[in-house]
Design an enzyme around this catalytic site. Structure first.
Site, mmCIF file in Angstrom:
data_model
loop_
_atom_site.group_PDB
_atom_site.id
_atom_site.type_symbol
_atom_site.label_atom_id
_atom_site.label_comp_id
_atom_site.label_asym_id
_atom_site.label_seq_id
_atom_site.Cartn_x
_atom_site.Cartn_y
_atom_site.Cartn_z
ATOM 1 N N ARG A 45 0.683 -1.399 -0.035
ATOM 2 C CA ARG A 45 0.043 -0.069 -0.037
ATOM 3 C C ARG A 45 0.986 1.352 -0.164
ATOM 4 N NH1 ARG A 45 -2.982 -1.928 5.134
ATOM 5 N NH2 ARG A 45 -0.979 -3.058 5.377
ATOM 6 N N ASP A 105 13.982 -1.036 1.867
ATOM 7 C CA ASP A 105 14.508 -1.171 3.331
ATOM 8 C C ASP A 105 15.698 -2.560 3.054
ATOM 9 O OD1 ASP A 105 15.090 -1.544 6.028
ATOM 10 O OD2 ASP A 105 13.129 -1.210 6.334
ATOM 11 N N GLY A 107 15.561 -4.528 0.859
ATOM 12 C CA GLY A 107 15.615 -4.921 -0.709
ATOM 13 C C GLY A 107 14.925 -6.024 -1.191
ATOM 14 N N LEU A 110 11.721 -5.532 -3.308
ATOM 15 C CA LEU A 110 11.909 -5.074 -4.890
ATOM 16 C C LEU A 110 12.498 -6.255 -5.712
ATOM 17 C CD1 LEU A 110 11.415 -2.884 -6.554
ATOM 18 C CD2 LEU A 110 13.617 -1.643 -6.179
HETATM 19 C C1 PRP Z 1 7.133 -1.706 2.999
HETATM 20 C C2 PRP Z 1 7.376 -0.781 1.812
HETATM 21 C C3 PRP Z 1 8.130 -1.949 0.857
HETATM 22 C C4 PRP Z 1 8.729 -2.906 1.629
HETATM 23 C C5 PRP Z 1 10.034 -2.437 1.834
HETATM 24 O O1 PRP Z 1 5.954 -2.604 2.776
HETATM 25 O O2 PRP Z 1 6.272 -0.403 1.260
HETATM 26 O O3 PRP Z 1 6.996 -2.391 -0.123
HETATM 27 O O4 PRP Z 1 8.003 -2.719 2.948
HETATM 28 O O5 PRP Z 1 10.860 -3.556 2.760
HETATM 29 P P1 PRP Z 1 12.078 -4.238 2.163
HETATM 30 O O6 PRP Z 1 13.072 -3.660 1.247
HETATM 31 O O7 PRP Z 1 12.827 -4.833 3.555
HETATM 32 O O8 PRP Z 1 11.532 -5.686 1.476
HETATM 33 P P2 PRP Z 1 4.928 -3.329 3.741
HETATM 34 O O9 PRP Z 1 5.089 -4.898 3.730
HETATM 35 O O10 PRP Z 1 5.045 -2.678 5.200
HETATM 36 O O11 PRP Z 1 3.418 -2.933 3.208
HETATM 37 P P3 PRP Z 1 2.709 -1.857 3.073
HETATM 38 O O12 PRP Z 1 3.274 -0.901 1.843
HETATM 39 O O13 PRP Z 1 1.254 -2.120 2.904
HETATM 40 O O14 PRP Z 1 2.854 -0.722 4.232
#
Ligand code: PRP
Length: 179
Positions: A45, A105, A107, A110
């Site tokens: 989201r 964060d 990675g 992505l």
């Molecule tokens: C968060 C953010 C990224 C992901 C990054 O999503 O929106 O998609 O974490 O983290 P990473 O690089 O450690 O993988 P989240 O899962 O919190 O969901 P949201 O976007 O619905 O808040």
């Protein structure tokens, strides 16, 4: 007015200016490559506000779609696993796909997304990320367009949440998670 308990990391004005710069750069690059139809793919989201602002500033034809992934089991810990929660509505084969993410964060999200989308044979696949925390990166991943490099702090606002709060703040602030 900023919410009192939050330190402002990136103001509304700072974000607006950077998003405008990104839109100019992205529009220029795609035009230079002869691309006249970009398929913007927002990662729900967190990216919904960034996508809304960025998409309206591009100066070339674009379509908008969404994908939802989940990487965090709760507010402040990372499970390590990434799940596909909602898929795109159209086949990506032959499309110029621009993934729009709010934050990289670890990675992992992505990296996972690039792998599953590359397998669908888009004409091109690029990424635009608003925030990147290099200190937290575990899986090097491809960022073609980046808004800001930020320190390892829990940031909220402009789409990002803490326990589903603060997402709609117009600026990006820092919270102290309860550990
Ligand atoms: C968060 C953010 C990224 C992901 C990054 O999503 O929106 O998609 O974490 O983290 P990473 O690089 O450690 O993988 P989240 O899962 O919190 O969901 P949201 O976007 O619905 O808040």
């Amino acid at each position: 007015m900023p919410t009192p308990e939050l330190e402002v990391l990136l103001s509304e004005e700072t974000i607006r200016e950077r998003v405008a710069e990104l839109a100019i750069q992205i529009s220029h690059d795609y035009k230079a490559e002869g691309v006249d139809d970009v398929y913007m793919l927002g990662v729900l989201r967190g990216a919904f506000i960034f996508l809304a602002d960025l998409s309206r500033r591009l100066t070339l034809p674009r379509r908008v779609d969404f994908i939802a992934l989940s990487s965090y089991e709760d507010a402040s810990t990372t499970s390590g696993a990434v799940r596909l929660v909602l898929d795109v509505r159209a086949p990506l084969r032959g499309k110029h796909v621009l993934i729009v993410e709010d934050i990289v964060d670890s990675g992992k999200t992505l990296d996972y997304l690039l792998k599953i989308l590359a397998a669908r044979e888009p004409a091109s696949l690029k990424t635009c990320v608003l925030l990147h925390k290099p200190e937290r990166l575990e899986v090097p991943t491809r960022i073609d367009y980046l808004g800001f490099t930020i320190p390892d702090k829990w940031v909220v606002g402009y789409g990002l949440d803490y326990t589903d709060r603060y997402r709609t703040l117009p600026y990006i602030g820092v919270v102290q998670p309860e550990r």
